[in-house]
Design a protein around this motif. Structure first.
Motif, PDB file in Angstrom:
ATOM      1  N   LEU A   1       5.133   5.080   3.429  1.00 45.07           N
ATOM      2  CA  LEU A   1       5.614   3.722   3.190  1.00 45.07           C
ATOM      3  C   LEU A   1       4.999   3.126   1.925  1.00 45.07           C
ATOM      4  CD1 LEU A   1       5.499   2.534   6.881  1.00 45.07           C
ATOM      5  CD2 LEU A   1       7.553   2.732   5.480  1.00 45.07           C
ATOM      6  N   GLY A   2       5.841   2.496   1.119  1.00 44.86           N
ATOM      7  CA  GLY A   2       5.385   1.854  -0.100  1.00 44.86           C
ATOM      8  C   GLY A   2       5.266   2.779  -1.287  1.00 44.86           C
ATOM      9  N   THR A   3       5.628   4.035  -1.135  1.00 46.37           N
ATOM     10  CA  THR A   3       5.552   5.012  -2.228  1.00 46.37           C
ATOM     11  C   THR A   3       6.961   5.434  -2.636  1.00 46.37           C
ATOM     12  OG1 THR A   3       5.583   7.056  -0.923  1.00 46.37           O
ATOM     13  CG2 THR A   3       3.483   5.872  -1.062  1.00 46.37           C
ATOM     14  N   PRO A   4       7.098   6.087  -3.775  1.00 45.60           N
ATOM     15  CA  PRO A   4       8.425   6.590  -4.180  1.00 45.60           C
ATOM     16  C   PRO A   4       8.989   7.616  -3.199  1.00 45.60           C
ATOM     17  CG  PRO A   4       6.944   6.509  -6.062  1.00 45.60           C
ATOM     18  CD  PRO A   4       6.105   6.244  -4.855  1.00 45.60           C
ATOM     19  N   ASP A   5       8.121   8.242  -2.387  1.00 43.56           N
ATOM     20  CA  ASP A   5       8.585   9.252  -1.420  1.00 43.56           C
ATOM     21  C   ASP A   5       8.883   8.663  -0.043  1.00 43.56           C
ATOM     22  OD1 ASP A   5       8.219  11.251  -3.337  1.00 43.56           O
ATOM     23  OD2 ASP A   5       6.094  11.463  -2.818  1.00 43.56           O
ATOM     24  N   GLU A   6       8.983   7.335   0.040  1.00 43.14           N
ATOM     25  CA  GLU A   6       9.207   6.685   1.337  1.00 43.14           C
ATOM     26  C   GLU A   6      10.498   7.190   1.978  1.00 43.14           C
ATOM     27  OE1 GLU A   6       8.514   2.371   1.798  1.00 43.14           O
ATOM     28  OE2 GLU A   6      10.633   2.274   2.354  1.00 43.14           O
ATOM     29  N   THR A   7      10.412   7.491   3.281  1.00 46.09           N
ATOM     30  CA  THR A   7      11.556   7.975   4.045  1.00 46.09           C
ATOM     31  C   THR A   7      11.539   7.346   5.425  1.00 46.09           C
ATOM     32  OG1 THR A   7      11.446  10.118   2.916  1.00 46.09           O
ATOM     33  CG2 THR A   7      12.738  10.031   4.943  1.00 46.09           C
ATOM     34  N   VAL A   8      12.715   6.939   5.911  1.00 42.99           N
ATOM     35  CA  VAL A   8      12.866   6.450   7.277  1.00 42.99           C
ATOM     36  C   VAL A   8      13.915   7.299   7.976  1.00 42.99           C
ATOM     37  CG1 VAL A   8      13.471   4.504   8.772  1.00 42.99           C
ATOM     38  CG2 VAL A   8      12.224   4.098   6.635  1.00 42.99           C
ATOM     39  N   THR A   9      13.506   7.972   9.043  1.00 40.38           N
ATOM     40  CA  THR A   9      14.406   8.835   9.810  1.00 40.38           C
ATOM     41  C   THR A   9      14.734   8.155  11.133  1.00 40.38           C
ATOM     42  OG1 THR A   9      13.403  10.805   8.845  1.00 40.38           O
ATOM     43  CG2 THR A   9      14.700  11.107  10.864  1.00 40.38           C
TER      44      THR A   9
ATOM     45  N   GLY B   1      -5.427  -7.784  -7.794  1.00 39.61           N
ATOM     46  CA  GLY B   1      -6.457  -7.782  -8.831  1.00 39.61           C
ATOM     47  C   GLY B   1      -7.846  -7.907  -8.244  1.00 39.61           C
ATOM     48  N   GLN B   2      -8.016  -8.717  -7.209  1.00 34.44           N
ATOM     49  CA  GLN B   2      -9.319  -8.884  -6.582  1.00 34.44           C
ATOM     50  C   GLN B   2      -9.814  -7.569  -5.984  1.00 34.44           C
ATOM     51  OE1 GLN B   2      -9.281 -11.095  -2.952  1.00 34.44           O
ATOM     52  NE2 GLN B   2     -11.520 -11.358  -2.873  1.00 34.44           N
ATOM     53  N   ALA B   3      -8.928  -6.872  -5.285  1.00 28.47           N
ATOM     54  CA  ALA B   3      -9.335  -5.620  -4.665  1.00 28.47           C
ATOM     55  C   ALA B   3      -9.719  -4.585  -5.716  1.00 28.47           C
ATOM     56  CB  ALA B   3      -8.206  -5.096  -3.783  1.00 28.47           C
ATOM     57  N   ARG B   4      -8.947  -4.523  -6.804  1.00 24.81           N
ATOM     58  CA  ARG B   4      -9.266  -3.565  -7.872  1.00 24.81           C
ATOM     59  C   ARG B   4     -10.626  -3.880  -8.504  1.00 24.81           C
ATOM     60  NH1 ARG B   4      -4.783  -0.954 -11.486  1.00 24.81           N
ATOM     61  NH2 ARG B   4      -3.052  -0.672 -10.031  1.00 24.81           N
TER      62      ARG B   4
ATOM     63  N   ASP C   1      -1.826   1.339  -7.082  1.00 27.83           N
ATOM     64  CA  ASP C   1      -0.672   0.559  -7.539  1.00 27.83           C
ATOM     65  C   ASP C   1      -0.386  -0.626  -6.630  1.00 27.83           C
ATOM     66  OD1 ASP C   1      -0.333   2.299  -9.626  1.00 27.83           O
ATOM     67  OD2 ASP C   1       1.184   3.532  -8.613  1.00 27.83           O
ATOM     68  N   GLY C   2      -0.755  -0.541  -5.367  1.00 32.22           N
ATOM     69  CA  GLY C   2      -0.436  -1.611  -4.434  1.00 32.22           C
ATOM     70  C   GLY C   2      -1.545  -2.620  -4.243  1.00 32.22           C
ATOM     71  N   LEU C   3      -2.659  -2.478  -4.968  1.00 31.80           N
ATOM     72  CA  LEU C   3      -3.803  -3.358  -4.764  1.00 31.80           C
ATOM     73  C   LEU C   3      -3.685  -4.642  -5.581  1.00 31.80           C
ATOM     74  CD1 LEU C   3      -6.820  -0.866  -4.795  1.00 31.80           C
ATOM     75  CD2 LEU C   3      -5.631  -1.850  -2.829  1.00 31.80           C
TER      76      LEU C   3
ATOM     77  N   GLY D   1      -8.666  -2.800   2.164  1.00 27.83           N
ATOM     78  CA  GLY D   1      -7.523  -2.047   2.680  1.00 27.83           C
ATOM     79  C   GLY D   1      -6.733  -1.399   1.567  1.00 27.83           C
ATOM     80  N   ILE D   2      -6.358  -0.146   1.785  1.00 30.15           N
ATOM     81  CA  ILE D   2      -5.596   0.638   0.798  1.00 30.15           C
ATOM     82  C   ILE D   2      -4.281   1.076   1.440  1.00 30.15           C
ATOM     83  CG2 ILE D   2      -5.620   2.624  -0.754  1.00 30.15           C
ATOM     84  CD1 ILE D   2      -7.879   0.696  -1.311  1.00 30.15           C
ATOM     85  N   GLY D   3      -3.185   0.924   0.710  1.00 26.22           N
ATOM     86  CA  GLY D   3      -1.887   1.395   1.196  1.00 26.22           C
ATOM     87  C   GLY D   3      -1.601   2.815   0.764  1.00 26.22           C
ATOM     88  N   ASP D   4      -0.465   3.319   1.240  1.00 24.09           N
ATOM     89  CA  ASP D   4      -0.071   4.679   0.850  1.00 24.09           C
ATOM     90  C   ASP D   4       0.149   4.798  -0.654  1.00 24.09           C
ATOM     91  OD1 ASP D   4      -0.189   5.340   3.490  1.00 24.09           O
ATOM     92  OD2 ASP D   4       1.975   5.362   3.832  1.00 24.09           O
TER      93      ASP D   4
END
Length: 411
Positions: free
Chosen positions: A176-184, A20-23, A16-18, A9-12
């Protein structure tokens, strides 16, 4: 032995969000399989890249061609939560795969709006028809939606408002989870006029105390109408007699056009309204003590044009003392008072009348049967288990309603 395929599984936020095992699994893979948007998040990998989109047959073919290659399938978020892992394990077998999940963007979205999601209605608009989703939203308290590039939050808001479902606060959670995260945050009216990025999750939170809106369908059945045609109160939703149970109960009441019927504990009136459609030259007295449910019954009756329905606002047994003797009685409800109400109702039943009692607990089932026996009634019981189909990807699954009992009595 064929090598296992890793589903990661990969996040937005990409690499950076993985963990060590996944990497490590991605770094060691000879082949990476996934949509181009996720493959692009792996810029330093020297693995062969197999681009697959949402076409499941294309994905199947790609998996078959892997052979013994050390392969990683990239998926969004948690691959087992509305992701491809379930489809792949059911198609090729669980032993063929290992799953390394990421935090789901749905989980992140509910965390951002600070709402518990354990009872929420969650779905993916890429795999479910919008009309079916809207029908589920109508009766939900909390909703989480994976939107698509075609079915955007504004399209969802438009569809809900077209059906008069206007009682939700909407949250659109982007990147979500990125520097550009926004909630409206906004009401559906404001959301329908906005545009959002493609990577978003839509969360809907029902306003406290808002009643369900009926579906607005112009078609009406004589009986067995879909549950969503009726207004239902909150937080008491679930007390409405399901359409399948209504059909059986109405059949067992043995109604005619001129029947006099009592519905004791009528709630928002679904069974009484349908009984009135059958006994259209008789009278159906719908007895309900809760003021909110009584008001909803009045509103529901307006949609069905049932002049033989007589709503009675009051508490049984006092509420029925002045009513005509019934040919048929339906009693619905829960609690210890039900057997006592049934015992008193039987005393008013016409000599050739029938009574049907809907209970959900075995204790009340036994108690009502004893009451029937003491009153000298013939009696029988039906246990009803209903499961309704729900479609996920290309599979149909079944969601069970709570089991219920109909206790039948006649002289």
């Amino acid at each position: 032995m064929t090598a296992r395929i890793q589903i990661v599984g990969i996040g937005d936020d990409g690499l950076d969000g993985l963990t060590g095992q996944a990497r490590q699994l991605i770094d060691q893979a000879a082949v990476l399989v996934g949509p181009s948007a996720l493959l692009d998040k792996m810029p330093n990998s020297e693995a062969e890249r197999v681009v697959v989109g949402s076409n499941l047959e294309q994905l199947q073919a790609a998996i078959r061609e892997l052979g013994d290659s050390s392969a990683v399938v990239l998926a969004s978020g948690d691959p087992l939560f509305y992701g491809i892992a379930r489809y792949l394990t059911e198609t090729f077998g669980k032993d063929r795969f290992e799953v390394i999940p990421h935090v789901s963007s749905m989980q992140l979205a509910f965390a951002r709006v600070k709402e518990s999601w354990d009872d929420a209605y969650l779905t993916n608009l890429a795999t479910q028809p919008l009309d079916r989703v809207v029908d589920h939203i109508r009766t939900a308290e909390l909703v989480g939606l994976f939107t698509t590039s075609a079915i955007t939050p504004s399209v969802v808001a438009e569809a809900l408002l077209d059906r008069r479902i206007d009682y939700f606060t909407a949250y659109i959670c982007e990147n979500l989870g990125t520097p550009d995260e926004t909630v409206t945050q906004g009401d559906l009216q404001s959301i329908r006029n906005q545009t959002f990025g493609s990577m978003n999750v839509m969360v809907l939170v029902r306003r406290h105390g808002a009643a369900d809106r009926p579906s607005g369908s112009e078609r009406r059945r004589l009986f067995g109408n879909p549950d969503d045609l009726f207004l239902q109160s909150r937080p008491k939703r679930g007390l409405l007699t399901p359409s399948e149970v209504r059909c059986i109960a109405l059949a067992e009441l043995d109604l005619t056009k001129t029947s006099v019927v009592w519905d004791v504990g009528a709630g928002s009136g679904s069974l009484a309204i349908e009984a009135a459609a059958i006994a259209n030259e008789g009278q159906v007295y719908a007895i309900e003590m809760d003021a909110e449910d009584y008001a909803l019954m009045i509103e529901n009756a307006k949609m069905f044009v049932v002049p033989s329905l007589v709503p009675v606002h009051g508490q049984a047994p006092a509420a029925w003392q002045e009513l005509p003797r019934p040919d048929a009685i339906f009693v619905g409800g829960s609690g210890r008072v039900v057997p006592d109400l049934v015992a008193e109702a039987i005393q008013h039943l016409a000599p050739t009348g029938r009574i049907v009692v809907n209970v959900s607990s075995p204790d009340n089932l036994v108690a009502v049967q004893q009451v029937f026996g003491q009153a000298g009634l013939h009696h029988d019981v039906r246990m009803i288990n209903i499961a309704r189909g729900q479609y996920q990807l290309d599979r149909v699954r079944f969601a069970s309603l709570n089991p219920t009992f109909l206790v039948l009595g006649w002289r």
